[in-house]
Design a protein around this motif. Structure first.
Motif, PDB file in Angstrom:
ATOM      1  N   PRO A 190       0.834  -1.231  -0.058  1.00 31.17           N
ATOM      2  CA  PRO A 190       0.020   0.016  -0.012  1.00 31.17           C
ATOM      3  C   PRO A 190       1.226   1.156   0.042  1.00 31.17           C
ATOM      4  CG  PRO A 190      -0.792  -1.774   1.698  1.00 31.17           C
ATOM      5  CD  PRO A 190       0.616  -2.110   1.351  1.00 31.17           C
ATOM      6  N   PHE A 191       0.607   2.164  -0.681  1.00 36.15           N
ATOM      7  CA  PHE A 191       1.209   3.270  -0.888  1.00 36.15           C
ATOM      8  C   PHE A 191       0.421   4.618  -0.164  1.00 36.15           C
ATOM      9  CE2 PHE A 191       2.951   7.230  -3.317  1.00 36.15           C
ATOM     10  CZ  PHE A 191       4.305   7.078  -2.882  1.00 36.15           C
ATOM     11  N   VAL A 192       0.939   5.251   0.890  1.00 31.84           N
ATOM     12  CA  VAL A 192       0.710   6.556   1.440  1.00 31.84           C
ATOM     13  C   VAL A 192       0.817   7.721   0.446  1.00 31.84           C
ATOM     14  CG1 VAL A 192       0.042   8.012   3.410  1.00 31.84           C
ATOM     15  CG2 VAL A 192       0.278   5.371   3.803  1.00 31.84           C
ATOM     16  N   GLY A 193      -0.033   8.446  -0.463  1.00 32.44           N
ATOM     17  CA  GLY A 193       0.462   9.307  -1.032  1.00 32.44           C
ATOM     18  C   GLY A 193       0.104  10.909  -0.517  1.00 32.44           C
ATOM     19  N   MET A 194       0.313  11.873  -1.130  1.00 31.30           N
ATOM     20  CA  MET A 194       0.025  13.194  -0.377  1.00 31.30           C
ATOM     21  C   MET A 194      -1.146  13.700  -0.945  1.00 31.30           C
ATOM     22  SD  MET A 194       2.452  13.940   1.368  1.00 31.30           S
ATOM     23  CE  MET A 194       2.907  12.254   1.993  1.00 31.30           C
ATOM     24  N   ALA A 195      -1.759  14.413  -0.278  1.00 32.73           N
ATOM     25  CA  ALA A 195      -3.141  15.030  -0.495  1.00 32.73           C
ATOM     26  C   ALA A 195      -2.737  16.534  -1.638  1.00 32.73           C
ATOM     27  CB  ALA A 195      -4.037  15.425   0.438  1.00 32.73           C
ATOM     28  N   ASN A 196      -3.837  16.728  -2.050  1.00 29.51           N
ATOM     29  CA  ASN A 196      -3.693  18.131  -3.053  1.00 29.51           C
ATOM     30  C   ASN A 196      -3.207  19.149  -2.332  1.00 29.51           C
ATOM     31  OD1 ASN A 196      -4.688  16.837  -5.275  1.00 29.51           O
ATOM     32  ND2 ASN A 196      -6.580  17.054  -4.877  1.00 29.51           N
ATOM     33  N   ARG A 202       3.685  16.796  -3.383  1.00 27.26           N
ATOM     34  CA  ARG A 202       3.299  15.800  -4.254  1.00 27.26           C
ATOM     35  C   ARG A 202       3.706  15.842  -5.909  1.00 27.26           C
ATOM     36  NH1 ARG A 202      -3.419  14.937  -5.143  1.00 27.26           N
ATOM     37  NH2 ARG A 202      -3.194  13.357  -6.851  1.00 27.26           N
ATOM     38  N   ALA A 203       4.003  16.987  -6.006  1.00 27.50           N
ATOM     39  CA  ALA A 203       4.502  17.180  -7.586  1.00 27.50           C
ATOM     40  C   ALA A 203       6.025  16.553  -7.644  1.00 27.50           C
ATOM     41  CB  ALA A 203       4.716  18.643  -7.811  1.00 27.50           C
ATOM     42  N   VAL A 204       6.891  16.825  -6.539  1.00 27.27           N
ATOM     43  CA  VAL A 204       8.094  16.104  -6.545  1.00 27.27           C
ATOM     44  C   VAL A 204       8.044  14.606  -6.483  1.00 27.27           C
ATOM     45  CG1 VAL A 204      10.084  15.843  -5.078  1.00 27.27           C
ATOM     46  CG2 VAL A 204       9.161  18.060  -5.602  1.00 27.27           C
ATOM     47  N   ILE A 205       7.246  14.085  -5.678  1.00 29.24           N
ATOM     48  CA  ILE A 205       6.966  12.763  -5.608  1.00 29.24           C
ATOM     49  C   ILE A 205       6.689  12.224  -6.987  1.00 29.24           C
ATOM     50  CG2 ILE A 205       5.431  10.699  -4.546  1.00 29.24           C
ATOM     51  CD1 ILE A 205       5.760  12.353  -1.953  1.00 29.24           C
ATOM     52  N   ASP A 206       5.419  12.768  -7.401  1.00 30.38           N
ATOM     53  CA  ASP A 206       4.707  12.435  -8.911  1.00 30.38           C
ATOM     54  C   ASP A 206       5.812  12.319  -9.927  1.00 30.38           C
ATOM     55  OD1 ASP A 206       2.436  12.001  -7.397  1.00 30.38           O
ATOM     56  OD2 ASP A 206       1.409  13.621  -8.452  1.00 30.38           O
ATOM     57  N   GLN A 220      -4.381   6.069   0.260  1.00 30.12           N
ATOM     58  CA  GLN A 220      -4.623   7.275   1.116  1.00 30.12           C
ATOM     59  C   GLN A 220      -4.020   8.612   0.591  1.00 30.12           C
ATOM     60  OE1 GLN A 220      -6.798   7.053   3.496  1.00 30.12           O
ATOM     61  NE2 GLN A 220      -6.813   4.565   3.856  1.00 30.12           N
ATOM     62  N   GLY A 221      -4.612   9.798   0.842  1.00 23.93           N
ATOM     63  CA  GLY A 221      -4.008  10.881   0.440  1.00 23.93           C
ATOM     64  C   GLY A 221      -3.880  11.616   1.772  1.00 23.93           C
ATOM     65  N   VAL A 222      -2.947  12.171   2.324  1.00 28.98           N
ATOM     66  CA  VAL A 222      -2.770  13.004   3.369  1.00 28.98           C
ATOM     67  C   VAL A 222      -1.726  13.812   3.196  1.00 28.98           C
ATOM     68  CG1 VAL A 222      -3.572  11.313   5.006  1.00 28.98           C
ATOM     69  CG2 VAL A 222      -1.230  11.283   4.600  1.00 28.98           C
ATOM     70  N   ASP A 223      -2.048  15.033   4.332  1.00 27.76           N
ATOM     71  CA  ASP A 223      -0.729  16.023   4.154  1.00 27.76           C
ATOM     72  C   ASP A 223      -0.306  16.474   5.487  1.00 27.76           C
ATOM     73  OD1 ASP A 223      -2.982  17.424   5.487  1.00 27.76           O
ATOM     74  OD2 ASP A 223      -3.814  18.491   3.735  1.00 27.76           O
ATOM     75  N   ASN A 224      -0.511  15.667   6.330  1.00 29.89           N
ATOM     76  CA  ASN A 224      -0.050  15.902   7.711  1.00 29.89           C
ATOM     77  C   ASN A 224       1.071  14.920   8.002  1.00 29.89           C
ATOM     78  OD1 ASN A 224       0.314  15.489  10.738  1.00 29.89           O
ATOM     79  ND2 ASN A 224      -1.711  16.790  10.917  1.00 29.89           N
ATOM     80  N   PRO A 225       2.339  15.165   8.354  1.00 28.15           N
ATOM     81  CA  PRO A 225       3.240  14.292   8.592  1.00 28.15           C
ATOM     82  C   PRO A 225       3.001  13.242   9.742  1.00 28.15           C
ATOM     83  CG  PRO A 225       4.341  16.331   8.550  1.00 28.15           C
ATOM     84  CD  PRO A 225       2.819  16.479   8.448  1.00 28.15           C
ATOM     85  N   ALA A 226       2.187  13.751  10.845  1.00 27.82           N
ATOM     86  CA  ALA A 226       1.731  12.648  11.882  1.00 27.82           C
ATOM     87  C   ALA A 226       0.724  11.716  11.284  1.00 27.82           C
ATOM     88  CB  ALA A 226       0.973  13.550  13.005  1.00 27.82           C
TER      89      ALA A 226
END
Length: 295
Positions: A190-196, A202-206, A220-226
């Motif tokens: 499973p890959f936890v991605g970055m939200a918009n 997200r652009a760097v990862i993509d 999942q798409g999240v933007d919080n490190p925790a």
């Protein structure tokens, strides 16, 4: 045209619904909000919104209008903040913002740069998501923030560091046996991605995954490190994230560097050139010293 017209229009555009904007954002009645929008369109002279069974969408004129409306509100907020500061000239305030977690690395260095000025200023510190920091700087709520170079804001950016991305994984994941991880190793978990909201990261990862020829569909798409760390541990997933997060890892999550040419993301300081704060000018003038401390 009044400021409330702009606020009402932006709320409707962002929610895509007159009802939702009225009830949840503006706390007014839907008929009253509709009248305000009609008044605004009458003053502008062209339709700004298209109403349909699916909700509300911006017309071409509305898309052109909304950026200027946001800028106008930002400038008003900045003017209010400047007036408040001018009314209290006895002691300056310097408001620093940090991308959540970065304060651990950069706050001591920042305070070192400001040390000689500390008797004359009150320094406040806050942490937040990068887009929220950019908005706070643009609105005059913060003087300077350590963040990503967010597009769409009239700010000056100076790069202070470049962080490699690392792979986060559960502490008992098979990949922990590897010294480094390839992009292909990410496939099958499973890959936890970055939200918009984390659009710069997200652009760097993509871009990295695309250049590596790897296609991953985030579960999942999240933007919080925790939250990233929590999902990595709970879903037994993997994530790509800047290396500063290694300072925050719980026992259940570990990191490994990427093999080969590692993708990296810039950490910048962002500030408004229109800000006339003496403390800000001092801080910016000593950025080279701050950057040297990181090397």
């Amino acid at each position: 045209m009044e400021l409330r017209h702009l606020k009402y229009f932006i709320a409707v555009a962002e929610t895509g619904s007159l009802t939702v904007a009225a009830e949840r954002r503006l706390h007014t009645s839907q008929p009253s909000l509709s009248r305000q929008i009609r008044d605004l369109e009458d003053q502008v002279g062209v339709p700004l919104l298209l109403r349909s069974a699916r909700g509300v969408e911006l017309t071409a004129a509305g898309k052109a209008f909304i950026d200027h409306a946001r800028l106008a509100l930002t400038q008003v907020d900045a003017a209010v903040e400047a007036a408040r500061r001018a009314a209290q000239p006895a002691k300056q305030r310097f408001a620093l913002g940090f991308l959540t977690g970065q304060e651990m690395n950069w706050l001591p260095k920042a305070m070192g740069v400001l040390r000689e000025e500390l008797p004359n200023i009150d320094v406040t510190v806050s942490s937040d998501y990068s887009p929220d920091l950019a908005e706070a700087v643009a609105r005059g709520k913060l003087d300077l923030a350590f963040m990503r170079a967010e597009p769409g804001f009239d700010l000056a950016y100076r790069t202070v560091g470049r962080e490699p991305l690392v792979v986060l994984m559960p502490s008992d994941h098979p990949l922990t046996a590897h010294e480094t991880v390839t992009p292909q190793d990410l496939m099958g978990s499973p890959f936890v991605g970055m939200a918009n909201k984390a659009r710069v990261l997200r652009a760097v990862i993509d871009d990295y995954l695309a250049r590596s020829g790897v296609q991953l569909t985030p579960t999942q798409g999240v933007d919080n490190p925790a939250m990233v760390m929590s999902l990595v541990a709970s879903t037994r997933g993997l994530a790509l994230i800047p290396s500063y997060v290694e300072n925050l890892l719980p026992w259940s999550v570990v990191s490994r560097p990427l093999a080969g040419e590692q993708p990296a993301i810039d950490l910048v300081v962002g500030y408004s050139k229109a800000n006339t704060s003496h403390a800000l000018k001092l801080f910016v003038s000593r950025l080279d010293e701050l950057i040297a401390l990181e090397r």
